[in-house]
Design a protein around this motif. Sequence first.
Motif, PDB file in Angstrom:
ATOM      1  N   UNK A  30     -17.886  -2.561  13.078  1.00 51.93           N
ATOM      2  CA  UNK A  30     -18.793  -2.308  12.108  1.00 51.93           C
ATOM      3  C   UNK A  30     -19.499  -1.294  11.470  1.00 51.93           C
ATOM      4  N   UNK A  31     -20.404  -1.215  12.440  1.00 53.89           N
ATOM      5  CA  UNK A  31     -22.243  -0.159  12.108  1.00 53.89           C
ATOM      6  C   UNK A  31     -21.685   1.245  12.628  1.00 53.89           C
ATOM      7  N   UNK A  32     -20.527   1.233  13.257  1.00 55.08           N
ATOM      8  CA  UNK A  32     -20.519   2.055  14.294  1.00 55.08           C
ATOM      9  C   UNK A  32     -19.544   2.605  13.242  1.00 55.08           C
ATOM     10  N   UNK A  33     -18.216   2.515  12.951  1.00 50.89           N
ATOM     11  CA  UNK A  33     -17.599   2.494  12.242  1.00 50.89           C
ATOM     12  C   UNK A  33     -18.373   3.524  10.875  1.00 50.89           C
ATOM     13  N   UNK A  34     -19.276   2.712  10.113  1.00 52.79           N
ATOM     14  CA  UNK A  34     -19.904   3.246   8.925  1.00 52.79           C
ATOM     15  C   UNK A  34     -20.476   4.256   9.446  1.00 52.79           C
TER      16      UNK A  34
END
Lengths: 153, 764, 613
Positions: A30-34
């Motif tokens: 999720x962090x990478x996407x964000x």
Amino acid sequence: MPDQTRAELASRLIPMLQEIQEELGYIAPEAVEWLSEHLGVSKQEIFGVATFYNFFRLNPPGRHEIHVCLGTACHVGGGEKLLDTIREKLGIEPGETTPDGRFSLERVACVGACALAPTVVVDGEVHGRMTQRSLKRLLDRIEREDREAMGGK
Amino acid sequence: MPKMTIDGREVEFGPECETVLDVARSAGIYIPTLCDHDELEPYGGCRLCIVEIEGLRGYVPACTTAAKDGMVVRTATEELMRLKKEILQLLLIEHPSACLVCAEWPACLQYRTQAYRAGRVTGCNTCPRRDDCELREVVEHIGITGLDYTPEYRDIPVERSDPFYDRDYNLCVLCARCVRVCQEVRGTGAITFVKRGHETRVDTAFGTSHVDCGCWFCGACIDVCPTGALYPRLSKWVGMPESEEVTTCMLCGTGCQFRADIKWGKVMATGPAPPDSAPNGRHLCVLGRFCIPPLVNAGDRLRAPHVRRDGEMVPVSWDEALQAVVEGLKGVPPGRIAVLGGPHLTTEAAYLLQKLARVALGTPDVASRGCEFASLVYRVLGADGALDRVAQLEDISRADWIVSLGGDFVESHQVVAKTVYGAVRRGVPLVHIGQPGKNLRRWTVEDVLVDEPVAPAVVRVLVEGSGAVEGVPEEQLRRVIDIVSQGRGVVLVGPRVLELDSPSDLLRDVLRLLGDDGRLVPLFLNGNEAGVVRAGAVHDMLPGPASVAAGAASYEEKWGRAVAAGADLGALREKARAGQVDAVIVLDGSIPVDGFEGVPFIVYQSPFPSPWLEHASVVLASAMSIEESGTMVNHEFREQALKAVVPPPGEARPDWEVLAELARRMGAAGFEYGSPGEVWDELAGLECRVGPTDTAAGDAWQPVPREETEWYPRYRGATLAERIEDLAVLIEALPGRRAPPPTESLEDMMREAREKWAARTEEV
Amino acid sequence: MESDDVIEVLVCRGTGCESSKSDVLQERLVEEVQRHGLDGRVVVKRVGCHGLCQQGPVIAIEPEGLFYCQVKESDIPEIVESHFVKGQPVERLFYEAPDGKRIPHYRDIPFYSEQQRVILAKSGHIDPGEIDDYVAAGGYKGLERALKEMTPDEVVAEVERSGLRGRGGAGFPTGLKWKFARRSPGDVKYAICNADEGDPGAFMDGSILIADPHAVLEGLSIAAYAIGAHEAFIYVRHEYPAAVASLKRAIAQSYERGFLGKDILGTGFDLDIKMMEGAGAFVCGEETALMASIEGRRGMPRPRPPFPVESGLWGKPTVINNVKTLAAVSLILRNGADWFRSIGTEGSPGTAIFSLTGKVRNTGLVEVPMGATLRHIIFDVGGGVKEGRKFKAVQTGGPAGGCLPAEKLDLPVDFDSLKAAGAIMGSGGMIVMDESTCMVDVARYFLSFTQAESCGKCTPCRVGTLQMLRLLDKIRSGRGEEGDIEKLLALCDTVVKGSLCGLGQNAPNPVLTTIQYFRDEYEAHIRDKVCPAMVCKDLIKFVIDPDKCIGCGACARICPTGAARGEKESVHTIEQELCIKCGACYEVCPPRARAVMKVPVGQTLEGAKGGAE
């Protein structure tokens, strides 16, 4: 200057990954996407950066984080053997987390406490001049404290 | 002119030679390299181009060392060659090289015609790149006949589950070309190096599939790979082509040049054309790179003319078939005939189609599917005398700012997107008005997030330099106004503007925004839209194109026939439904049959079957674009040559030939053409004539429905996604890539991630 | 005098002492001082590393110059009561010399008296958290002189004249580097402090940042002024949280006091310093990789030229200097180039700082003039090899440095002499090894480090180092063959000459030097299948001497695999099939018994005993 902003955004990547890891304990998908959305860098590029640097972990840390120092002094002092013992006891390899989320194990290059070699860092606390015996005591103590904490509930 | 000495030779070099490697190449001195590629920034990783330069310590790579006047360079001293041999040996430890070091290798090369299929590549003979491998070339140049080390097979599973191409990273030499072309040139960033050191691999984030990582399957990575690590699945074991031909792709409006690899009389694969090909250089998209052979070689291609007899379609000779058409049309009043074309006809065929209708049949009712956009651009720009404002792709590279609207061009026009990204990378600001997908969002400096109907209002504000638009932050508008007020701009107008009630007003505003220096890129979705309109194969345009008002008189004189505007496709459909059409000639099977089912006499002429077959009285099998010569006009209004590089299947014949013969058989004069070139000569001299009042036709504009403005490639009855499973996989993934930008804060994101993990450990 | 009455208690909060709980000591000291009402008369200060980490936690008492070693929490009440209240220092906590004598003053301890602490002079003596302490000790005088009295060109000239060479490893003349950057065209330039000290066993840079951060900031500001940069970066290793915190505080204070920001010291010079934490990649100590990392990319080096002074961070001219280099710059600008030249040697002026670790008596941070011999550092300052063992080798320059044998002990330490001997100065790690160290194992260890830290970009380093590692493993495990040494040497040659950056180019150094100086050990492994130092697992076995075993059962309790076994109170044995050679039994066997023995794998206990002496 637009190229300046682009470069500036990209240069925030590593500090932001660090911030996320400090907070979350790891770099979640999720962090990478964000970050990809907010910094204008593809997920792949972020993942490439995150896997390049030792600091970043891509799976969640255990509630207890064990870091075994394998710097020169610790190597000479038997750090590798300490690692083997922990590995065997927890059944995980460095970089992994036990399935119950309790322990995670990492090898670190040097924690800068060479005079205390060999060292093992548990939950941020440096334990120096470790021996097989003191290691066993340390792990037993964590085990006991955890059990007490559970029992206390 | 500066000069340097390379291996004792004095070499002069110009400013185009940036590095020592460039100079050596310009002088014809071969220095082996694996990671260098002329489209990519110098990398200096493979270490095979190391040279000795007087005054510099150690050995430096020729590919990264700037060329300087007076340098003294040695490229092949004994020590250098020894070192290169050692380095190459190290590389070959992990690259399956059984064949290279095998004593039988020279004999194998001589007697085995090509690589053979194997589950695993163990050496050159089981590698699809056997015969055009760059690594092999380097090995042969440096001269390796044995390995001093034990080979180590990395045993990475070969990835075969993604569309179009296989990835066998056991062959990878980590030159990073694929990663760099994907990030630096295409702006996709679908792949990366993960981990580091000896564990370095090319991969995606978290090892997801290429469909999930945002790959557009443009194939650029394959084209730069120096080994057989990446290979198109369909042509993997075909071996070297017998011949290669360059022609034009008709699957979208960009009209890219591509190389067709021909073997056994068929197109086995397609690939990049020579670097100087316009407009696309060596770059293609998924359609041009992977979709042409399966389309051309489809088993259900129409191979012979057919006539319906007693309800059964029977194959007949061309003579019989054409005679049946002539007879079928005999006695049908001109006002009850409809002639239907489409955007994938060659310009020549389209010209003959309208001429057949207007001259031989005397009907004004000639209409084409999917040409609305080109028609609109010709009318609006033509009326303004502004046709020269249509951009060449180079104009994008020279722009000071870029605005895009009318849909996400990264999705629909990959080659245009690649050109835009080149500018973006150099710092040219890109603003998108609309709802950009994830990939495009990474390129833009501003996303004016509005729905399509609001885009004209935004453009209006930009033109006027002030004003407000509901839902758009004022501050953002001001920033965008700042951007577009400086220097020369390019506006990309995508097909979604066709959904608007009055796209001509928007186009006129865009022209005002651009001023005299700016350029417009109309992103035609369909192959030869512009050519078909230019040929006049639409209801309200005559060849040139000329509006009926502006051109009727001269064509009446030329043809000796009354010329009038006809009914458009929708009106014709209604007419047919009402039983007012007795005969239809349809050349585009992608036109829905709906409404035309009851027409008594239907002639269906196409390379592909379609629902029209069921209703047709006569079927004429025609050639596809790569089987016939002709001209395609792309969205730069560039005339691209279509070459017949393979023969059509069976008895299928090119459209122009069939149409001309049909007209002749009907007794019409002026259809004596010996080649499409002669048709072009007649057409090429015609001028675009659109009067200022003709644009009022815009008032009668019928918005095009969303299904028609989306990227969903069709070709004369063939729906590509239905035929090419791999393409369907990509198209199914598109909605995910269009997801709107997330609004959650960093904290929200982390909380969610935390909760997810907690739920998982709870289970254990 | 009033001031004579104030006792300053300097509690070392360097990484070493802090990990032995010097933070608790400080808290307890403050409590005790308050309890005795000594506030104002006794000031407890946190200071950075004193240097003698071996004796940590250490506390210095000023102005007397007394030095307490290995202080425990329980010692605090006694120190306060006896020393501060009654004026009687606690003698048992003084440094114990090898002859058993207690030395009260640190200046009399050979570890200190044999050093020349110039850059480290303030370390352990000022509170790094207080900019005033730094200024009171003459800090920021150098910057003031540069900004107010000199043009940038004059600053460059002064540094050039001082002969200062980069302390990051290669020893490139700092002034020359600055001159190139100054001359590079462009308005935007950057200055970077490289504090990504990644060498295992080295902690000089981290210590300086903790103990004396302003010295580095001052040097960096001078560098920025000299080359014409208005933005500077400090790239710090994230594994040094204390250094990061110390720098953060120092940077904030510098802004407050006008040493950073706009119009510095009213001279019109603007400078911003940003700190960036590394993320755990050794290769980022390489300057092009470091810049890639600041730019937010994978830290992969790129070939030079172009050099960073022409095209560095974001393509702009950039100067990158090491922590120690910049600390020296502050002093050069304050005291002048001539002063600096008066220290050290002609070719390498100034001092050298080492973190002395390994099997040496006094591990810690050491500063000596360039040109001091290895012997001086290891024996005079370091107190010689621990536990009376024999010196075998010293590794300088970190994992990419070289191992030098006893014959080289009289080698003067400077950039050129070390290089000539096959080692490098590196950034200053110095690891002492005794006879219990196997040189093949050591070479393998260092190589495994560099191999794991290879970025993977260039072939020689990525594949070559792994091949070397495989060969060393082969030798270490007793499978070595004739010709392996030659193969190793050939690989070393390819990796040295073919690699892209300094990491690869220097990675073979430990292998090259151990082969050069200890070839016989390699040959013993290969030909006789014996590890002379009894280190290599596959060449030794653990056995219990039945004559010595006292049946205490310690080995059986610790053994992770159950190989060590036996009845309580009777002789134990080790089941070789099960033994993983972790050495735990060897370690826990009580000194009074010493029954667990290491024996070459091909020999019996009796054979080994007979063979030894």
